[in-house]
Design a protein around this motif. Sequence first.
Motif, PDB file in Angstrom:
ATOM      1  N   LYS A   1      37.488  32.791  40.414  1.00 38.59           N
ATOM      2  CA  LYS A   1      37.296  33.991  39.198  1.00 38.59           C
ATOM      3  C   LYS A   1      38.588  34.718  38.775  1.00 38.59           C
ATOM      4  CE  LYS A   1      34.185  35.948  41.722  1.00 38.59           C
ATOM      5  NZ  LYS A   1      34.208  35.040  42.885  1.00 38.59           N
ATOM      6  N   TYR A   2      39.592  34.919  39.744  1.00 37.31           N
ATOM      7  CA  TYR A   2      40.737  35.516  39.414  1.00 37.31           C
ATOM      8  C   TYR A   2      41.457  34.755  38.195  1.00 37.31           C
ATOM      9  CZ  TYR A   2      41.435  38.323  43.467  1.00 37.31           C
ATOM     10  OH  TYR A   2      41.539  39.085  44.718  1.00 37.31           O
ATOM     11  N   TYR A   3      41.418  33.416  38.289  1.00 40.52           N
ATOM     12  CA  TYR A   3      42.240  32.764  36.850  1.00 40.52           C
ATOM     13  C   TYR A   3      41.407  33.009  35.596  1.00 40.52           C
ATOM     14  CZ  TYR A   3      44.423  31.684  41.307  1.00 40.52           C
ATOM     15  OH  TYR A   3      44.788  31.585  42.527  1.00 40.52           O
ATOM     16  N   ASP A   4      40.006  32.995  35.914  1.00 41.88           N
ATOM     17  CA  ASP A   4      39.242  33.301  34.643  1.00 41.88           C
ATOM     18  C   ASP A   4      39.308  34.653  34.228  1.00 41.88           C
ATOM     19  OD1 ASP A   4      37.891  30.506  34.919  1.00 41.88           O
ATOM     20  OD2 ASP A   4      36.452  31.249  36.455  1.00 41.88           O
ATOM     21  N   TYR A   5      39.342  35.265  34.913  1.00 43.74           N
ATOM     22  CA  TYR A   5      39.599  36.830  34.346  1.00 43.74           C
ATOM     23  C   TYR A   5      40.927  37.108  33.781  1.00 43.74           C
ATOM     24  CZ  TYR A   5      35.760  38.448  37.679  1.00 43.74           C
ATOM     25  OH  TYR A   5      34.415  38.539  38.262  1.00 43.74           O
ATOM     26  N   MET A   6      41.960  36.589  34.478  1.00 45.25           N
ATOM     27  CA  MET A   6      43.467  36.708  34.069  1.00 45.25           C
ATOM     28  C   MET A   6      43.547  35.902  32.662  1.00 45.25           C
ATOM     29  SD  MET A   6      45.258  36.238  37.643  1.00 45.25           S
ATOM     30  CE  MET A   6      46.766  36.600  37.338  1.00 45.25           C
ATOM     31  N   LEU A   7      42.683  34.638  32.567  1.00 47.08           N
ATOM     32  CA  LEU A   7      42.870  33.919  31.222  1.00 47.08           C
ATOM     33  C   LEU A   7      42.382  34.716  30.103  1.00 47.08           C
ATOM     34  CD1 LEU A   7      43.747  31.360  29.960  1.00 47.08           C
ATOM     35  CD2 LEU A   7      41.654  30.415  30.673  1.00 47.08           C
ATOM     36  N   SER A   8      41.393  35.596  30.617  1.00 43.99           N
ATOM     37  CA  SER A   8      40.649  36.266  29.364  1.00 43.99           C
ATOM     38  C   SER A   8      41.605  37.607  29.020  1.00 43.99           C
ATOM     39  CB  SER A   8      39.458  36.781  29.975  1.00 43.99           C
ATOM     40  OG  SER A   8      39.411  37.893  30.846  1.00 43.99           O
ATOM     41  N   ALA A   9      42.452  37.830  29.554  1.00 46.88           N
ATOM     42  CA  ALA A   9      43.416  38.975  29.197  1.00 46.88           C
ATOM     43  C   ALA A   9      42.569  40.294  29.588  1.00 46.88           C
ATOM     44  CB  ALA A   9      43.972  38.976  27.986  1.00 46.88           C
ATOM     45  N   LYS A  10      41.892  40.459  30.522  1.00 40.19           N
ATOM     46  CA  LYS A  10      40.991  41.639  30.979  1.00 40.19           C
ATOM     47  C   LYS A  10      41.629  42.261  31.979  1.00 40.19           C
ATOM     48  CE  LYS A  10      38.568  41.312  27.178  1.00 40.19           C
ATOM     49  NZ  LYS A  10      36.934  41.202  26.993  1.00 40.19           N
ATOM     50  N   PRO A  11      41.517  43.620  32.252  1.00 43.18           N
ATOM     51  CA  PRO A  11      42.103  44.277  33.336  1.00 43.18           C
ATOM     52  C   PRO A  11      40.945  43.755  34.578  1.00 43.18           C
ATOM     53  CG  PRO A  11      41.881  45.838  31.583  1.00 43.18           C
ATOM     54  CD  PRO A  11      41.218  44.703  31.131  1.00 43.18           C
ATOM     55  N   ILE A  12      41.624  43.765  35.780  1.00 41.10           N
ATOM     56  CA  ILE A  12      40.748  43.484  36.964  1.00 41.10           C
ATOM     57  C   ILE A  12      40.631  44.762  37.883  1.00 41.10           C
ATOM     58  CG2 ILE A  12      40.493  42.061  39.188  1.00 41.10           C
ATOM     59  CD1 ILE A  12      42.001  39.998  37.661  1.00 41.10           C
ATOM     60  N   LEU A  13      39.590  45.435  38.422  1.00 36.95           N
ATOM     61  CA  LEU A  13      39.138  46.058  39.239  1.00 36.95           C
ATOM     62  C   LEU A  13      38.757  45.445  40.647  1.00 36.95           C
ATOM     63  CD1 LEU A  13      38.702  48.775  40.383  1.00 36.95           C
ATOM     64  CD2 LEU A  13      36.447  48.593  39.727  1.00 36.95           C
ATOM     65  N   GLU A  14      39.720  45.404  41.707  1.00 37.66           N
ATOM     66  CA  GLU A  14      39.741  44.717  42.839  1.00 37.66           C
ATOM     67  C   GLU A  14      39.546  45.639  43.878  1.00 37.66           C
ATOM     68  OE1 GLU A  14      42.706  41.965  45.555  1.00 37.66           O
ATOM     69  OE2 GLU A  14      42.810  42.027  43.350  1.00 37.66           O
ATOM     70  N   SER A  15      38.437  45.388  44.703  1.00 35.58           N
ATOM     71  CA  SER A  15      38.018  46.212  46.153  1.00 35.58           C
ATOM     72  C   SER A  15      38.441  45.504  47.173  1.00 35.58           C
ATOM     73  CB  SER A  15      36.502  46.557  46.010  1.00 35.58           C
ATOM     74  OG  SER A  15      36.128  46.962  47.345  1.00 35.58           O
ATOM     75  N   SER A  16      39.728  45.761  47.623  1.00 38.11           N
ATOM     76  CA  SER A  16      40.344  45.032  48.801  1.00 38.11           C
ATOM     77  C   SER A  16      41.517  45.702  49.332  1.00 38.11           C
ATOM     78  CB  SER A  16      40.873  43.763  47.738  1.00 38.11           C
ATOM     79  OG  SER A  16      41.493  42.820  48.823  1.00 38.11           O
ATOM     80  N   ASN A  17      41.784  45.138  50.383  1.00 43.57           N
ATOM     81  CA  ASN A  17      43.177  45.489  50.938  1.00 43.57           C
ATOM     82  C   ASN A  17      44.107  44.787  50.115  1.00 43.57           C
ATOM     83  OD1 ASN A  17      42.144  47.011  53.226  1.00 43.57           O
ATOM     84  ND2 ASN A  17      41.897  45.285  54.377  1.00 43.57           N
ATOM     85  N   HIS A  18      45.472  45.320  50.270  1.00 47.12           N
ATOM     86  CA  HIS A  18      46.594  44.929  49.701  1.00 47.12           C
ATOM     87  C   HIS A  18      47.310  43.630  50.374  1.00 47.12           C
ATOM     88  CE1 HIS A  18      47.449  48.032  46.698  1.00 47.12           C
ATOM     89  NE2 HIS A  18      46.900  48.680  47.616  1.00 47.12           N
ATOM     90  N   ILE A  19      46.664  42.441  49.992  1.00 48.74           N
ATOM     91  CA  ILE A  19      46.963  41.100  50.395  1.00 48.74           C
ATOM     92  C   ILE A  19      47.858  40.298  49.553  1.00 48.74           C
ATOM     93  CG2 ILE A  19      45.198  41.206  52.040  1.00 48.74           C
ATOM     94  CD1 ILE A  19      43.635  39.428  50.125  1.00 48.74           C
ATOM     95  N   ASN A  20      48.492  40.962  48.525  1.00 48.47           N
ATOM     96  CA  ASN A  20      49.121  40.112  47.455  1.00 48.47           C
ATOM     97  C   ASN A  20      48.207  38.914  46.640  1.00 48.47           C
ATOM     98  OD1 ASN A  20      51.885  41.084  47.674  1.00 48.47           O
ATOM     99  ND2 ASN A  20      52.166  39.785  49.734  1.00 48.47           N
TER     100      ASN A  20
END
Length: 404
Positions: A322-341
């Motif tokens: 889903k990251y790559y689908d989201y990024m391909l759509s050029a939409k901002p991502i809201l990520e609920s996560s620790n910082h893990i690169n």
Amino acid sequence: MSNKVIWVINQTAGKPDSGWGERHYYFSRYWTQKGYDVKIISGSYNHLFINQPKTTTKTFTLEKVEDQITFCWVKIPKYDGGSVFKLWSMIVFAIKILFLKTKLLGKPTIIIVSSMPLFQILSGIYLKRKFKARKLLFEIRDLWPLTPIHLSGYSKYHPMVLVMKWIEKIGYTKADEIVSLLPNANKYIDTISKNPDKFHWIPNGIDENLLTSESLPESIIAKIPTNKFIVGYTGTIGMANAMEYFIKASILLKNNTDIHFLIVGDGYLKEKYIRQTSGNTNITFIHKIKKSQVQTILSHIDVCYVGRYNNKLYEYGVSYNKYYDYMLSAKPILESSNHINSPAELSHCGLIVAPESENAIVEGILKLQKMTKSQLVEIGEKGYHYVKKYHNFEFLSNEYLKLF
């Protein structure tokens, strides 16, 4: 008979119209351009598929989908995604592929075994020896048995965990090369394989063909509000995506008439979440759509959501498509996560908030909502350019070719 035959053994591999598991299909399109004949060996049933393959009563059904790309559907029992019969289907698949013949698929030069499930690596080791294949590659999509230990609380002494540990040790030891979709998985795998040179990171990716999106029925489009700030999620609705906090965030914002939550996909937790939000007008559930339609539905979303638990397992990295689908759509991502690169973090295409916190998700949504359209576009385009450069299937397929 060609001496450049690749067997990809992946019980969950699919085609573009399957709606899931297209990774090896997209790789194969580029491998065939280099003269390889690719046979993708997959299960005849997958609970995540939108369209199940058409099979006969025979053990193996061949389907040629393109020049030099053939799917071999192995007859396995149907199962419910959350039942023990899913495990049984894995065992059946691993046993049946032992009887594959070169008359059917050609003699393999390269055998790629992609897990999960793990059982089929034992079959891959046998088939390499039987057909004297040049190389056996073991592809790790998720770390097992670490996943059930960290996500489901299984004891490391549980019988099934012990069996998996035994299988993964054999697989890591016997494979000629180990490919992982997780960037930091070598920290775990190298301690077992004892050979760091075997490890290669080849993540998930996107295909240029996805830039031309397939339309959606008007009945689906009509469900999406046009005058709201849409926060959307596409993908499996299951435990691994920590969706309960996204649902709780929607409940906290149920009286905010400017924000709407959109969840696209299926999974065993979907009905629970539908009941939990029953009566709320700020959330819409849409059934799973085809991969080729994802970009179309993302065009109706303002911010894309992805979540994870606060769990040690994710220190090894993530590989969500889903990251790559989201990024391909050029939409901002809201990520609920620790910082893990994560890809969103590396590309600076979104906002990272604390995991396992509906309040943090709400704060993130409100922060993004206050941004101007040009600010949101600028953030989204960072992800678009990043994914096009580093996660293009043509680029990634060439990384694989170096191992052949």
